[in-house]
Design a protein around this motif. Structure first.
Motif, PDB file in Angstrom:
ATOM      1  N   ARG A  79      11.365   7.518 -42.079  1.00  0.00           N
ATOM      2  CA  ARG A  79      10.924   8.909 -42.085  1.00  0.00           C
ATOM      3  C   ARG A  79      10.539   9.315 -40.680  1.00  0.00           C
ATOM      4  O   ARG A  79       9.749   8.625 -40.026  1.00  0.00           O
ATOM      5  N   ILE A  95      20.730  11.696 -45.030  1.00  0.00           N
ATOM      6  CA  ILE A  95      19.720  12.385 -44.226  1.00  0.00           C
ATOM      7  C   ILE A  95      19.151  13.512 -45.083  1.00  0.00           C
ATOM      8  O   ILE A  95      19.890  14.404 -45.510  1.00  0.00           O
ATOM      9  N   ASP A  96      17.852  13.478 -45.326  1.00  0.00           N
ATOM     10  CA  ASP A  96      17.175  14.481 -46.145  1.00  0.00           C
ATOM     11  C   ASP A  96      16.020  15.077 -45.358  1.00  0.00           C
ATOM     12  O   ASP A  96      15.405  14.409 -44.521  1.00  0.00           O
ATOM     13  N   SER A  97      15.726  16.342 -45.643  1.00  0.00           N
ATOM     14  CA  SER A  97      14.562  16.989 -45.060  1.00  0.00           C
ATOM     15  C   SER A  97      13.391  16.909 -46.034  1.00  0.00           C
ATOM     16  O   SER A  97      13.546  16.517 -47.194  1.00  0.00           O
ATOM     17  N   ARG A  98      12.225  17.298 -45.547  1.00  0.00           N
ATOM     18  CA  ARG A  98      11.063  17.328 -46.428  1.00  0.00           C
ATOM     19  C   ARG A  98      11.225  18.436 -47.462  1.00  0.00           C
ATOM     20  O   ARG A  98      11.986  19.390 -47.268  1.00  0.00           O
ATOM     21  N   GLU A 102      13.133  22.930 -43.881  1.00  0.00           N
ATOM     22  CA  GLU A 102      14.589  22.877 -43.815  1.00  0.00           C
ATOM     23  C   GLU A 102      15.034  21.821 -42.820  1.00  0.00           C
ATOM     24  O   GLU A 102      14.260  21.383 -41.964  1.00  0.00           O
ATOM     25  N   LEU A 103      16.289  21.426 -42.932  1.00  0.00           N
ATOM     26  CA  LEU A 103      16.882  20.438 -42.034  1.00  0.00           C
ATOM     27  C   LEU A 103      17.699  21.180 -40.980  1.00  0.00           C
ATOM     28  O   LEU A 103      18.629  21.918 -41.310  1.00  0.00           O
TER      29      LEU A 103
END
Length: 289
Positions: A79, A95-98, A102-103
């Motif tokens: 993270r 790949i993920d954002s919170r 946003e990513l």
């Protein structure tokens, strides 16, 4: 350095005895001693420098028990908080954002995403540049959040899965070849226009073609002929008023000999037919109705 000494003593018989005595004197003197002290001093300085650099690296990189600064290592992945800059390629499976943010992927040149197989060959590529977005893939599929297919394209066809395809450009849509669709509808309060500037416009359907203008008029314009043809049925023109303003008119004293005809309408079925023109109407004398 070892030095051996002999001490003379007198025994009981009056004969002097010689007793050896060993004296061990160990030490480093002279330039060897100075070199040893200098070497120890250098090692001590290097040790202090290494310790200082280690402390500095730990403070700068923010090493802690969970990871390194904003980079946290978890059992399910890594993270990373905040903004990060990658100078070389990044290899990741996901790949993920919170959930609450946003990513964002930013670059001064372009952003390229590559998919590779087990041999390392590129099987799919997506490149976002300053002037164009280019994708190289065998099949492109766009789904909604509910896993409904919205758009699909491959080398054979393009499928739009939404209920309505809306084109808002002022020039409309241009099709180089045929179009197959169950419904073509214009936008509210705007006209629907089907135009073929240099070729013909053909509409075919095995079950029939229905053209409706609920709140306006229907206009068909052609530079040459407009042909309405039915092979096995009737051609029905159902309206309160039927106008044919540009028909040729005959003159008094002429008749069918000059090839003039009049248009007749059957009163019971509304059928249109031609009858040879005469001094009076010949529609009632015709057997067409």
């Amino acid at each position: 350095m070892v030095r051996e000494q002999y001490i003379t003593t007198t025994g009981d018989d009056g004969v002097p005895d010689t007793i050896p005595e060993y004296l061990y004197t160990i030490g480093i003197y002279g330039w060897r001693k100075r070199c040893l002290y200098l070497f120890i001093l250098i090692l001590l300085v290097i040790l202090v420098i290494n310790l200082a650099l280690t402390i500095w690296i730990v403070r700068v990189m923010w090493f802690n028990t969970e990871g390194m600064g904003l980079l946290q290592v978890h059992p399910d992945g890594v993270r990373l908080e905040g903004e990060s800059e990658f100078l070389f390629p990044l290899y990741a499976q996901e790949i993920d954002s919170r959930e609450d943010s946003e990513l964002l992927v930013d670059s001064t040149e372009n952003v390229s995403l590559n998919a590779r197989n087990d041999n390392g060959d590129v099987t799919g590529r997506l490149s976002v540049g300053p002037k164009k977005v280019q994708g190289d893939v065998q099949q492109l599929v766009i789904n909604s959040n509910s896993d409904k297919m919205l758009f699909q394209a491959d080398g054979k066809e393009v499928v739009v899965g939404t209920n309505k395809l809306r084109i808002t450009g002022p020039e409309g849509a241009i099709f180089q070849h045929s179009v197959q669709t169950p419904l073509i509808r214009g936008e509210m309060s705007k006209d629907l226009r089907l135009d073929a500037p240099t070729r013909s416009l053909s509409m075919d359907a095995p079950g029939g073609v229905h053209i409706k203008a609920l709140s306006g008029r229907l206009s068909a314009t052609s530079n040459m002929d407009v042909l309405l043809h039915s092979n096995d049925g009737l051609l029905v023109l159902d309206a309160e008023m039927l106008r044919l303003p540009n028909l040729r008119l005959g003159t008094a004293g002429t008749g069918g000999a000059q090839g003039l005809y009049e248009v007749c309408v059957c009163p019971n079925s509304g059928k249109l037919f031609l009858s040879k023109a005469a001094f009076t109407s010949t529609c009632s004398n015709s057997q067409q109705c």
